[in-house]
Structures are given as structure tokens and as C-alpha cells.
Design a protein around this motif. Sequence first.
Motif, short mmCIF file in Angstrom:
data_model
loop_
_atom_site.label_atom_id
_atom_site.label_comp_id
_atom_site.label_asym_id
_atom_site.label_seq_id
_atom_site.Cartn_x
_atom_site.Cartn_y
_atom_site.Cartn_z
N ILE A 14 0.83 -1.21 0.00
CA ILE A 14 0.00 0.00 0.00
C ILE A 14 0.86 1.26 0.00
O ILE A 14 0.68 2.16 -0.81
CB ILE A 14 -0.95 -0.01 1.22
N ARG A 36 10.26 -1.09 7.96
CA ARG A 36 10.80 -1.71 9.17
C ARG A 36 12.31 -1.50 9.32
O ARG A 36 12.83 -1.45 10.43
CB ARG A 36 10.50 -3.20 9.10
N ALA A 60 9.80 -4.89 2.27
CA ALA A 60 10.20 -5.47 3.55
C ALA A 60 8.97 -5.70 4.41
O ALA A 60 8.70 -4.97 5.34
CB ALA A 60 11.18 -4.54 4.25
N PRO A 103 12.86 3.48 12.75
CA PRO A 103 12.35 4.24 11.60
C PRO A 103 11.23 5.22 11.96
O PRO A 103 11.23 6.37 11.49
CB PRO A 103 11.84 3.14 10.65
N PRO A 180 -12.71 -0.29 5.20
CA PRO A 180 -13.44 0.98 5.27
C PRO A 180 -12.70 2.10 4.54
O PRO A 180 -11.51 2.02 4.30
CB PRO A 180 -13.48 1.26 6.78
N GLY A 217 1.12 -8.74 2.68
CA GLY A 217 0.70 -8.27 4.01
C GLY A 217 -0.81 -8.23 4.12
O GLY A 217 -1.41 -8.71 5.09
N GLU A 221 -3.42 -10.57 6.36
CA GLU A 221 -4.42 -9.99 7.28
C GLU A 221 -5.83 -10.47 6.93
O GLU A 221 -6.65 -10.70 7.81
CB GLU A 221 -4.37 -8.46 7.25
N1 LIG Z 1 -8.81 -0.22 4.27
C1 LIG Z 1 -8.48 -0.88 3.17
O1 LIG Z 1 -9.25 -0.92 2.22
C2 LIG Z 1 -7.16 -1.59 3.07
C3 LIG Z 1 -6.84 -2.31 1.92
C4 LIG Z 1 -5.59 -2.93 1.83
C5 LIG Z 1 -4.70 -2.84 2.89
N2 LIG Z 1 -5.05 -2.16 4.01
C6 LIG Z 1 -4.14 -2.08 5.17
O2 LIG Z 1 -2.93 -1.48 4.79
C7 LIG Z 1 -1.92 -1.90 5.70
C8 LIG Z 1 -0.64 -2.16 4.93
O3 LIG Z 1 -0.82 -3.28 4.05
P1 LIG Z 1 0.33 -3.75 3.08
O4 LIG Z 1 -0.25 -4.78 2.18
O5 LIG Z 1 1.00 -2.56 2.48
O6 LIG Z 1 1.33 -4.48 4.10
P2 LIG Z 1 2.88 -4.82 3.85
O7 LIG Z 1 3.21 -5.91 4.80
O8 LIG Z 1 3.15 -5.01 2.40
O9 LIG Z 1 3.63 -3.48 4.27
C9 LIG Z 1 3.77 -3.07 5.59
C10 LIG Z 1 4.95 -2.08 5.66
O10 LIG Z 1 5.08 -1.66 7.01
C11 LIG Z 1 6.47 -1.76 7.40
N3 LIG Z 1 6.54 -1.96 8.84
C12 LIG Z 1 6.09 -3.00 9.56
N4 LIG Z 1 6.37 -2.83 10.86
C13 LIG Z 1 7.02 -1.65 10.96
C14 LIG Z 1 7.60 -0.94 12.04
N5 LIG Z 1 7.54 -1.40 13.29
N6 LIG Z 1 8.20 0.25 11.79
C15 LIG Z 1 8.27 0.73 10.53
N7 LIG Z 1 7.74 0.10 9.46
C16 LIG Z 1 7.13 -1.08 9.68
C17 LIG Z 1 6.99 -2.94 6.61
O11 LIG Z 1 8.41 -2.93 6.52
C18 LIG Z 1 6.30 -2.71 5.26
O12 LIG Z 1 7.01 -1.74 4.50
C19 LIG Z 1 -2.47 -3.14 6.40
O13 LIG Z 1 -2.76 -2.83 7.74
C20 LIG Z 1 -3.75 -3.45 5.66
O14 LIG Z 1 -4.77 -3.96 6.48
C21 LIG Z 1 -6.25 -1.53 4.12
#
Ligand SMILES: NC(=O)c1ccc[n+]([C@@H]2O[C@H](COP(=O)([O-])OP(=O)(O)OC[C@H]3O[C@@H](n4cnc5c(N)ncnc54)[C@H](O)[C@@H]3O)[C@@H](O)[C@H]2O)c1
Length: 356
Positions: A14, A36, A60, A103, A180, A217, A221
Amino acid sequence: MHESNFAVLGTGGIGRRMLEVSTEKAGLTPVAACDRHGVAIDHDGLDVDELLAATEGNVASDPEGRDVTTDGGSASTRGSGVKQTGEDAGVVASAQATATETPIDDVIAESDRIDAVLIALPNFEHDFIPRVADRFADADYSGVLVDVLKRSRVIGMLDERADTFRERGITFVCGAGATPGLLTGAAAIAAQSFVEVEAVDIWWGVGLKSGYEDNRGTVREDIAHLPGYDIEDAHKMSDEEIAAVIDEHDGVIEFRDMEHADDVLLERAGICDAADVTVGGILDVTADEKPTTTTVRVTGRTFDGETATNTFQLGDDTSMEANVNGPALGYMKAALRRNRAGEYGVFGPAELMPGF
Ligand SMILES: NC(=O)c1ccc[n+]([C@@H]2O[C@H](COP(=O)([O-])OP(=O)(O)OC[C@H]3O[C@@H](n4cnc5c(N)ncnc54)[C@H](O)[C@@H]3O)[C@@H](O)[C@H]2O)c1
């Protein structure tokens, strides 16, 4: 037009697209991004093209606490072309970034020069995003925070912090992705025809064949929403176990009665009871075409006694990334306007729509 800058926390499936979409929105300059393992900050504006090229196929997203190697890939992902761990994983592959063990704190340290922060972090602990917000509040950050979280129960945790946000001058928009987010806002508009809303049914379709590697990710979830699983299970599962669940469903998983915050977000905007909202959908990782058309149905009674259903549909060619990131940035701009006007606290997407 006001020029605003913003940071992205989490450059996974995202967050990377958030940076890309922001280049098409007027008046927004991304100045910080972290994952991360690394952070990139440039108050004159990040070079988004360079950052995206450096992190292509290199997200990552390793969930915390799982077994990983340090030689360039977790045992399960090595060889898949997706580099999820190791020294060059994620944002540190960009020439603009530096490796760090702190970070989010590094972004907070610069936050007095940042107008808005988009939180695209995973949600494997329900209070993770609220705790990140606490850290900004503790550092006296004043500005906009936006998340794209999904789970209903997190909204209450943010509400508990509303007084602190108001004291600090923080305008927090929660649940501002697709669902949402976009669909919650659409339901709020569709409800305007009615004096009483009886039901809101949200049904989504996502086709994720080519986007699967980047969106591991989110898929992980989503599995936590299947009967018999919770987010702790999904967090701990290995990539092979996740793949096995997907295989069991032949790559097409149907979800019913999901705990998506559209329900509490519509209730807090006064549109209907949370119990009258249902969310479900179909995820297909074998095709890019959506397995079903994303549809919001709002059924209600009009002032003159008719019962009807207003329907809102997304075009089948809009991707999940388009439907999360366009709205998230749009809600961020709405929040920036409120913040400049001195409106602070916690807002859901439906509250930024016509009132009910
Ligand atoms: N509302 C919606 O419609 C919708 C749709 C898709 C995804 N999402 C949400 O978006 C969020 C991200 O999803 P994604 O697919 O990009 O996940 P992802 O796992 O691909 O990316 C997560 C990112 O967060 C970083 N991260 C994790 N822990 C960290 C920390 N402690 N400090 C700094 N960075 C950290 C990771 O390195 C990675 O870059 C999720 O919570 C997901 O539920 C919401």
C-alpha cells in the motif's frame, strides 16, 4: 491552493503505491517514507521514481517475530524474487534512505516540519496503530494523521485518545482506505435519500494475480477474517502455511461477516446501527480480473414512506491499490483543510461526507 507535505509510514504494497498516487494529486509533496528497516527523509521532496524503482519487487513486509535469515531472504521467500529481509530489503535499497532500527522515531524527530502522516503499517496487533499515534502525540506533533486500518475494534482505541489529539492539534482520520474508507463514504452519501437506514451491505471483489507478491501483508491480514483464524494465527503463520490456505481454496477465498470498521464508522456518523452493516467479499489470487463487482447497497425508508435500495458500484478495472490510495490521499486532503480550520480529534470517512 495550499501546498502540503506528508510522510508515509510503511512502504509495503500500500505505502509504495501511496507515494506513486500522490504524484498525481495536486499540492502534495512526500517528504518522508520508512519501513521496518530504513527511512528516507528529504524536506524538499523525495524522488518518488527513484524510491519506487529501488524497492520494486523488494518489499520489507516480514511480519515481526518470524524466523528470518540475514542473507537476503526469509527461508520461505528466497528464490521467489521478493526480497523481504536482509540488509538491502525494502526502502534502504533507495539511495535516499538510510538503515535504522528506529524508523518511526526518525520520522517523529522531523515531524515539526511535516503536515500529515499516512500510516500504511500492518495491523497484526490491534493497538499497534493507536500506539504509533501515541508516539506522535507524546512528541507534541500537531497536524494530520491518517490510517487505512480495517478492524472495527481499533476505532474505539483511537476514540479513547481523542482528547489528547485535540489538545495537541491532531486531526486523525481513521479507516480511510477502500473498505473501510471509500465504500464507507459512498454509503454515507447513498444514505442521504433516506430518513431511516435499514441495512448497508458491502461486497467487494479483488483480483490480485500480478499484485500478489506486493500485497502479501494484506492477504495475510485477510486470512485472519476466515472462520477458525484470528490475527495472532495469521501473524505467526509461515508463508508456506498462508500459501496452503490459499491452495485449499483454489486461490479464490470468499469472506463473510468480516470485522471491518465500516460498521462502527457509519454508526458514529449517525447513519445506522453498526449491527445493520455487513461486509464480505471475494479475493482471487489466480486472476487480475475482479471475481465479483464491488458493490455497496444501502436500503432505507424515504421521508414519504417508500423503501428503496441505493446502489454504488466500483468499475471492475479499478485495482485495490487505486481504491485504497486515491481515497486515503483524498481524505488526507480533507483532514488538512480541517486541521487548518482548527478542527481536531478523531474523524471517520463518513463524517467527512454530508451529514445525516
Ligand atoms: N482499508 C483498506 O481498504 C485496506 C486495503 C488494503 C490494505 N489495508 C491495510 O494497509 C496496511 C498495509 O498493508 P500492506 O499490504 O501494504 O502491508 P505490507 O506488509 O506489504 O507493508 C507493511 C509495511 O510496514 C512496514 N513496517 C512493519 N512494521 C514496521 C515498524 N515497526 N516500523 C516501521 N515500518 C514497519 C513494513 O516494513 C512494510 O514496509 C495493512 O494494515 C492493511 O490492512 C487496508
